[in-house]
Write a protein that holds these residues in place. Structure first.
Motif, PDB file in Angstrom:
ATOM      1  N   LEU A  93       4.982   0.206  -2.383  1.00  0.00           N
ATOM      2  CA  LEU A  93       4.916  -0.767  -3.467  1.00  0.00           C
ATOM      3  C   LEU A  93       3.980  -1.913  -3.100  1.00  0.00           C
ATOM      4  O   LEU A  93       3.203  -2.378  -3.936  1.00  0.00           O
ATOM      5  N   SER A  94       4.005  -2.353  -1.833  1.00  0.00           N
ATOM      6  CA  SER A  94       3.118  -3.438  -1.404  1.00  0.00           C
ATOM      7  C   SER A  94       1.655  -3.016  -1.510  1.00  0.00           C
ATOM      8  O   SER A  94       0.797  -3.769  -1.996  1.00  0.00           O
ATOM      9  N   GLY A  95       1.350  -1.783  -1.082  1.00  0.00           N
ATOM     10  CA  GLY A  95      -0.031  -1.319  -1.172  1.00  0.00           C
ATOM     11  C   GLY A  95      -0.494  -1.197  -2.606  1.00  0.00           C
ATOM     12  O   GLY A  95      -1.642  -1.509  -2.942  1.00  0.00           O
ATOM     13  N   ALA A  96       0.409  -0.700  -3.466  1.00  0.00           N
ATOM     14  CA  ALA A  96       0.025  -0.559  -4.870  1.00  0.00           C
ATOM     15  C   ALA A  96      -0.262  -1.916  -5.494  1.00  0.00           C
ATOM     16  O   ALA A  96      -1.203  -2.068  -6.285  1.00  0.00           O
ATOM     17  N   LEU A  97       0.535  -2.937  -5.144  1.00  0.00           N
ATOM     18  CA  LEU A  97       0.296  -4.271  -5.696  1.00  0.00           C
ATOM     19  C   LEU A  97      -1.001  -4.859  -5.148  1.00  0.00           C
ATOM     20  O   LEU A  97      -1.745  -5.523  -5.884  1.00  0.00           O
ATOM     21  N   ASP A  98      -1.312  -4.611  -3.864  1.00  0.00           N
ATOM     22  CA  ASP A  98      -2.568  -5.119  -3.303  1.00  0.00           C
ATOM     23  C   ASP A  98      -3.770  -4.470  -3.959  1.00  0.00           C
ATOM     24  O   ASP A  98      -4.811  -5.111  -4.142  1.00  0.00           O
ATOM     25  N   SER A  99      -3.599  -3.202  -4.340  1.00  0.00           N
ATOM     26  CA  SER A  99      -4.722  -2.505  -4.994  1.00  0.00           C
ATOM     27  C   SER A  99      -4.832  -2.844  -6.477  1.00  0.00           C
ATOM     28  O   SER A  99      -5.784  -2.440  -7.143  1.00  0.00           O
ATOM     29  N   GLY A 100      -3.836  -3.556  -7.021  1.00  0.00           N
ATOM     30  CA  GLY A 100      -3.879  -3.952  -8.432  1.00  0.00           C
ATOM     31  C   GLY A 100      -3.359  -2.895  -9.382  1.00  0.00           C
ATOM     32  O   GLY A 100      -3.542  -3.027 -10.593  1.00  0.00           O
ATOM     33  N   SER A 101      -2.718  -1.842  -8.881  1.00  0.00           N
ATOM     34  CA  SER A 101      -2.204  -0.783  -9.770  1.00  0.00           C
ATOM     35  C   SER A 101      -0.770  -0.486  -9.383  1.00  0.00           C
ATOM     36  O   SER A 101      -0.487   0.394  -8.571  1.00  0.00           O
ATOM     37  N   PRO A 102       0.218  -1.285  -9.885  1.00  0.00           N
ATOM     38  CA  PRO A 102       1.623  -1.028  -9.567  1.00  0.00           C
ATOM     39  C   PRO A 102       2.071   0.333 -10.098  1.00  0.00           C
ATOM     40  O   PRO A 102       1.556   0.820 -11.106  1.00  0.00           O
ATOM     41  N   PRO A 103       3.028   0.998  -9.418  1.00  0.00           N
ATOM     42  CA  PRO A 103       3.492   2.319  -9.865  1.00  0.00           C
ATOM     43  C   PRO A 103       4.081   2.250 -11.275  1.00  0.00           C
ATOM     44  O   PRO A 103       4.891   1.367 -11.558  1.00  0.00           O
ATOM     45  N   PRO A 104       3.697   3.164 -12.159  1.00  0.00           N
ATOM     46  CA  PRO A 104       4.224   3.124 -13.539  1.00  0.00           C
ATOM     47  C   PRO A 104       5.734   3.349 -13.588  1.00  0.00           C
ATOM     48  O   PRO A 104       6.412   2.830 -14.468  1.00  0.00           O
ATOM     49  N   ALA A 105       6.272   4.155 -12.648  1.00  0.00           N
ATOM     50  CA  ALA A 105       7.700   4.479 -12.702  1.00  0.00           C
ATOM     51  C   ALA A 105       8.568   3.403 -12.073  1.00  0.00           C
ATOM     52  O   ALA A 105       9.795   3.489 -12.139  1.00  0.00           O
ATOM     53  N   ALA A 106       7.965   2.410 -11.426  1.00  0.00           N
ATOM     54  CA  ALA A 106       8.759   1.375 -10.750  1.00  0.00           C
ATOM     55  C   ALA A 106       9.417   0.436 -11.766  1.00  0.00           C
ATOM     56  O   ALA A 106       8.906   0.243 -12.874  1.00  0.00           O
ATOM     57  N   ASP A 107      10.543  -0.102 -11.369  1.00  0.00           N
ATOM     58  CA  ASP A 107      11.262  -1.072 -12.211  1.00  0.00           C
ATOM     59  C   ASP A 107      10.398  -2.328 -12.363  1.00  0.00           C
ATOM     60  O   ASP A 107       9.938  -2.895 -11.370  1.00  0.00           O
ATOM     61  N   PRO A 108      10.148  -2.767 -13.604  1.00  0.00           N
ATOM     62  CA  PRO A 108       9.299  -3.968 -13.794  1.00  0.00           C
ATOM     63  C   PRO A 108       9.843  -5.193 -13.054  1.00  0.00           C
ATOM     64  O   PRO A 108       9.081  -6.023 -12.581  1.00  0.00           O
ATOM     65  N   LEU A 109      11.172  -5.313 -12.941  1.00  0.00           N
ATOM     66  CA  LEU A 109      11.738  -6.468 -12.244  1.00  0.00           C
ATOM     67  C   LEU A 109      11.424  -6.404 -10.758  1.00  0.00           C
ATOM     68  O   LEU A 109      11.108  -7.430 -10.132  1.00  0.00           O
ATOM     69  N   ASP A 110      11.505  -5.181 -10.169  1.00  0.00           N
ATOM     70  CA  ASP A 110      11.150  -5.043  -8.748  1.00  0.00           C
ATOM     71  C   ASP A 110       9.678  -5.353  -8.537  1.00  0.00           C
ATOM     72  O   ASP A 110       9.299  -6.006  -7.553  1.00  0.00           O
ATOM     73  N   VAL A 111       8.827  -4.877  -9.444  1.00  0.00           N
ATOM     74  CA  VAL A 111       7.395  -5.122  -9.319  1.00  0.00           C
ATOM     75  C   VAL A 111       7.103  -6.615  -9.419  1.00  0.00           C
ATOM     76  O   VAL A 111       6.328  -7.180  -8.626  1.00  0.00           O
ATOM     77  N   ALA A 112       7.747  -7.309 -10.379  1.00  0.00           N
ATOM     78  CA  ALA A 112       7.501  -8.736 -10.554  1.00  0.00           C
ATOM     79  C   ALA A 112       8.008  -9.528  -9.349  1.00  0.00           C
ATOM     80  O   ALA A 112       7.366 -10.469  -8.885  1.00  0.00           O
ATOM     81  N   ALA A 113       9.211  -9.165  -8.803  1.00  0.00           N
ATOM     82  CA  ALA A 113       9.740  -9.876  -7.639  1.00  0.00           C
ATOM     83  C   ALA A 113       8.830  -9.688  -6.430  1.00  0.00           C
ATOM     84  O   ALA A 113       8.546 -10.638  -5.687  1.00  0.00           O
ATOM     85  N   ALA A 114       8.343  -8.447  -6.218  1.00  0.00           N
ATOM     86  CA  ALA A 114       7.433  -8.200  -5.093  1.00  0.00           C
ATOM     87  C   ALA A 114       6.129  -8.973  -5.278  1.00  0.00           C
ATOM     88  O   ALA A 114       5.587  -9.547  -4.332  1.00  0.00           O
ATOM     89  N   ALA A 115       5.613  -9.020  -6.506  1.00  0.00           N
ATOM     90  CA  ALA A 115       4.389  -9.768  -6.764  1.00  0.00           C
ATOM     91  C   ALA A 115       4.595 -11.264  -6.531  1.00  0.00           C
ATOM     92  O   ALA A 115       3.723 -11.955  -6.016  1.00  0.00           O
ATOM     93  N   TYR A 116       5.796 -11.794  -6.893  1.00  0.00           N
ATOM     94  CA  TYR A 116       6.074 -13.212  -6.678  1.00  0.00           C
ATOM     95  C   TYR A 116       6.087 -13.555  -5.200  1.00  0.00           C
ATOM     96  O   TYR A 116       5.671 -14.637  -4.802  1.00  0.00           O
TER      97      TYR A 116
END
Length: 447
Positions: A93-116
Motif C-alpha cells: 500500500l505504501s508503494g502504491a501511494l508513492d507511485s500515485g496509484s492506490p489499489p482499486p480494491a483497497a478500503d478508501p478509509l485505509d488509503v486516506a489514513a495511509a496517505a495522511y
C-alpha cells in the motif's frame, strides 16, 4: 484548516486540508499510530506520549487517541517515524501511494489514513475523497435503515388494523349482551328502590335518636377529658417540682459537703503544717524563752530575708506545691508550645503528662492538665498517667474558660496554682484566688 508540516513540497507537505479530518479516517490514523507506537523507543516518542509507552495497542488507542493525533500533526519527525513503521508493515500500500496509484480494491478509509501519515503527492485529495465516500456510505446506510424501518412500521400498522377489526366485533357482541343484562337490572332496581325508600325512612329515625345520644355522650366525654387533662397537668407539675427539689437538694448537699470536707482537710493540713513550720513546743513558754537571742541552728532575720525567691525561680513552685492540699492546674498546650512547639500535638501531650506524673509523685500535690478540645480532629485514646487528671474542653468552650471553671469550683482558702503564660488566664485566676505561675517556670522545674 489543518496544515501539514512534513518534509519538502515533493512529498505533499505543502498541501493542506480545508475541512476537519473525517471521523473514519481519523480512527484509522490513530490505529496506524498505535500500531507503530510500540516499535519506537521512549526517547523517539514526543514528551506528551511517553507516559503511554507501556500501554497495549488497543488500550493506547482508547486512552491516548487525541494525544497521538495531535502529536502526529504537530511533530514532523514523529510522523516520519510512524510512516517508516507503516511502510515496513504495509509495503504494498505504501508503494502504491508513492507511485500515485492506490489499489482499486483497497478500503478508501485505509488509503486516506495511509496517505495522511505518509503525505504523498495529492494526499489531501485522497483524504477528501475518503471523507466523501464515507459520507455517501453513511447516507446509503441511513437510507437503507429508513426503508427497513418504514416496511416494519407498515407491517405493524396492518397487524394493528386487523386486531382493531377483531376487537370491534367482540366489543359489539359484548355490548348487545350488556344491554340485555342492563334491562333486567333496571327492573330489579326499580323494585329495590321502593324497599330502599322504606329503609331510609326507618334509618333517618334511628339516626336522629343516635345523634341525640351521641351528642349527650360527647358532652360528658369532653368534660371528663378536660378534667383528666387538668389533673394530669397538675400531677406533672407536682412531680417535676418534686424531682427538681430532690435533685437540687442532692446536688447542693453533695457539692457543699465536698467543698466543706475539702476546706476542712485544707485547714487541718495547714494547721499541722503551720505547727511544724513554727515548731511550737508541746509545753507552755518558759520565761527564759522570752529573751531575744539567736539559738544555735535557728534562722536570723538576715537568713529569712535571704530566702525570698524570684518569680522565675523554679524553687518557688516547690514551695507552693508543698502547701497543704495544693492543687496544680496546667494550661497544657500553652506549656508545650512554650517548651517544644516543633513536636506534633500527640507527642507534646505525652511528654508533658509523663513529666507531670513524676512531679505529682514527688510532691504529692493534686495535678490537673487541661487541653483545648478545638485542636482535636477525633477523640483522643489516652490513658491518663498516675496522679494526673487529664481534661479536654468541650466544643464551644476554650481551655482558658475550663481552667477558670476549675478554679471557681475550689473552696476559698485552698491553695490553687495555675501554670500558664496567657496573661488573660493569669489575671482571671488571680482574681478568683489562685496563684498564677509562668509556663517557663514549670518547664524549668520539670527539666
Amino acid at each position: 484548516m489543518v496544515e501539514s508540516t512534513g518534509g519538502g513540497p515533493a512529498d505533499g507537505a505543502a498541501e493542506v486540508l480545508d475541512r476537519p479530518l473525517p471521523d473514519g479516517v481519523r480512527r484509522r490514523v490513530v490505529q496506524i499510530v498505535s500500531d507503530g507506537f510500540g516499535g519506537l523507543t521512549v526517547a523517539e516518542l514526543p514528551a506528551q506520549l511517553r507516559q503511554y509507552a507501556r500501554f497495549a495497542p488497543n488500550r493506547r488507542a482508547k486512552f491516548a487517541g487525541n494525544a497521538m493525533a495531535a502529536a502526529l500533526e504537530s511533530d514532523p519527525l514523529f510522523r516520519q517515524r510512524i510512516g517508516e513503521k507503516f511502510r515496513e508493515a504495509q509495503p504494498e500500500l505504501s508503494g502504491a501511494l508513492d507511485s500515485g496509484s492506490p489499489p482499486p480494491a483497497a478500503d478508501p478509509l485505509d488509503v486516506a489514513a495511509a496517505a495522511y501519515v505518509l503525505r504523498p503527492t495529492d494526499w489531501v485529495k485522497l483524504v477528501t475523497a475518503a471523507g466523501e465516500e464515507a459520507q455517501r456510505a453513511d447516507a446509503e446506510r441511513v437510507e437503507e435503515e429508513n426503508r427497513a424501518e418504514l416496511e416494519r412500521l407498515r407491517e405493524e400498522l396492518d397487524r394493528a388494523r386487523e386486531q382493531t377489526r377483531t376487537e370491534t366485533e367482540r366489543l359489539r357482541t359484548e355490548l348487545d349482551s350488556a344491554k340485555k343484562e342492563a334491562e333486567s337490572l333496571h327492573r330489579k332496581l326499580r323494585a329495590a328502590l321502593s324497599d330502599v325508600k322504606r329503609g331510609e325512612a326507618a334509618l333517618r329515625k334511628a339516626h336522629g335518636e343516635m345523634e341525640t345520644l351521641r351528642s349527650e355522650g360527647q358532652s360528658q366525654l369532653s368534660a371528663a377529658e378536660s378534667e383528666t387533662r387538668r389533673l394530669k397537668a397538675r400531677l406533672g407539675e407536682a412531680e417535676a417540682g418534686l424531682e427538681a427539689t430532690r435533685r437540687a437538694a442532692r446536688e447542693g448537699r453533695s457539692v457543699e459537703d465536698m467543698r466543706v470536707r475539702l476546706l476542712l482537710d485544707t485547714l487541718l493540713d495547714a494547721t499541722q503544717g503551720l505547727r511544724r513550720e513554727l515548731a511550737l513546743p508541746p509545753v507552755s513558754v518558759r520565761p527564759a524563752e522570752t529573751v531575744d537571742a539567736v539559738e544555735p541552728g535557728r534562722m536570723t532575720p538576715k537568713d529569712i530575708a535571704a530566702r525570698a525567691l524570684s518569680e522565675n525561680d523554679p524553687a518557688i513552685l516547690d514551695q507552693l506545691l508543698a502547701l497543704p492540699q495544693a492543687h496544680l492546674v496546667v494550661d497544657g498546650y500553652n506549656v508545650t508550645k512554650t517548651g517544644y512547639p516543633q513536636m506534633p500535638l500527640e507527642k507534646q501531650r505525652l511528654r508533658l503528662l509523663g513529666q507531670l506524673s513524676q512531679l505529682a509523685a514527688q510532691t504529692g500535690a493534686e495535678v490537673t492538665c487541661v487541653f483545648d478540645g478545638a485542636e482535636l480532629a477525633a477523640p483522643v485514646l489516652l490513658a491518663p498517667p498516675r496522679g494526673v487528671r487529664v481534661l479536654f474542653s468541650k466544643p464551644g468552650v476554650t481551655a482558658d474558660e475550663l481552667i477558670r471553671q476549675l478554679v471557681r469550683a475550689e473552696p476559698p482558702g485552698r491553695p490553687v496554682i495555675v501554670a500558664s503564660t496567657d496573661r488573660e488566664v493569669a489575671d482571671g485566676v488571680a482574681r478568683a484566688g489562685a496563684r498564677p505561675v509562668a509556663s517557663a517556670v514549670l518547664l524549668k522545674r520539670l527539666s
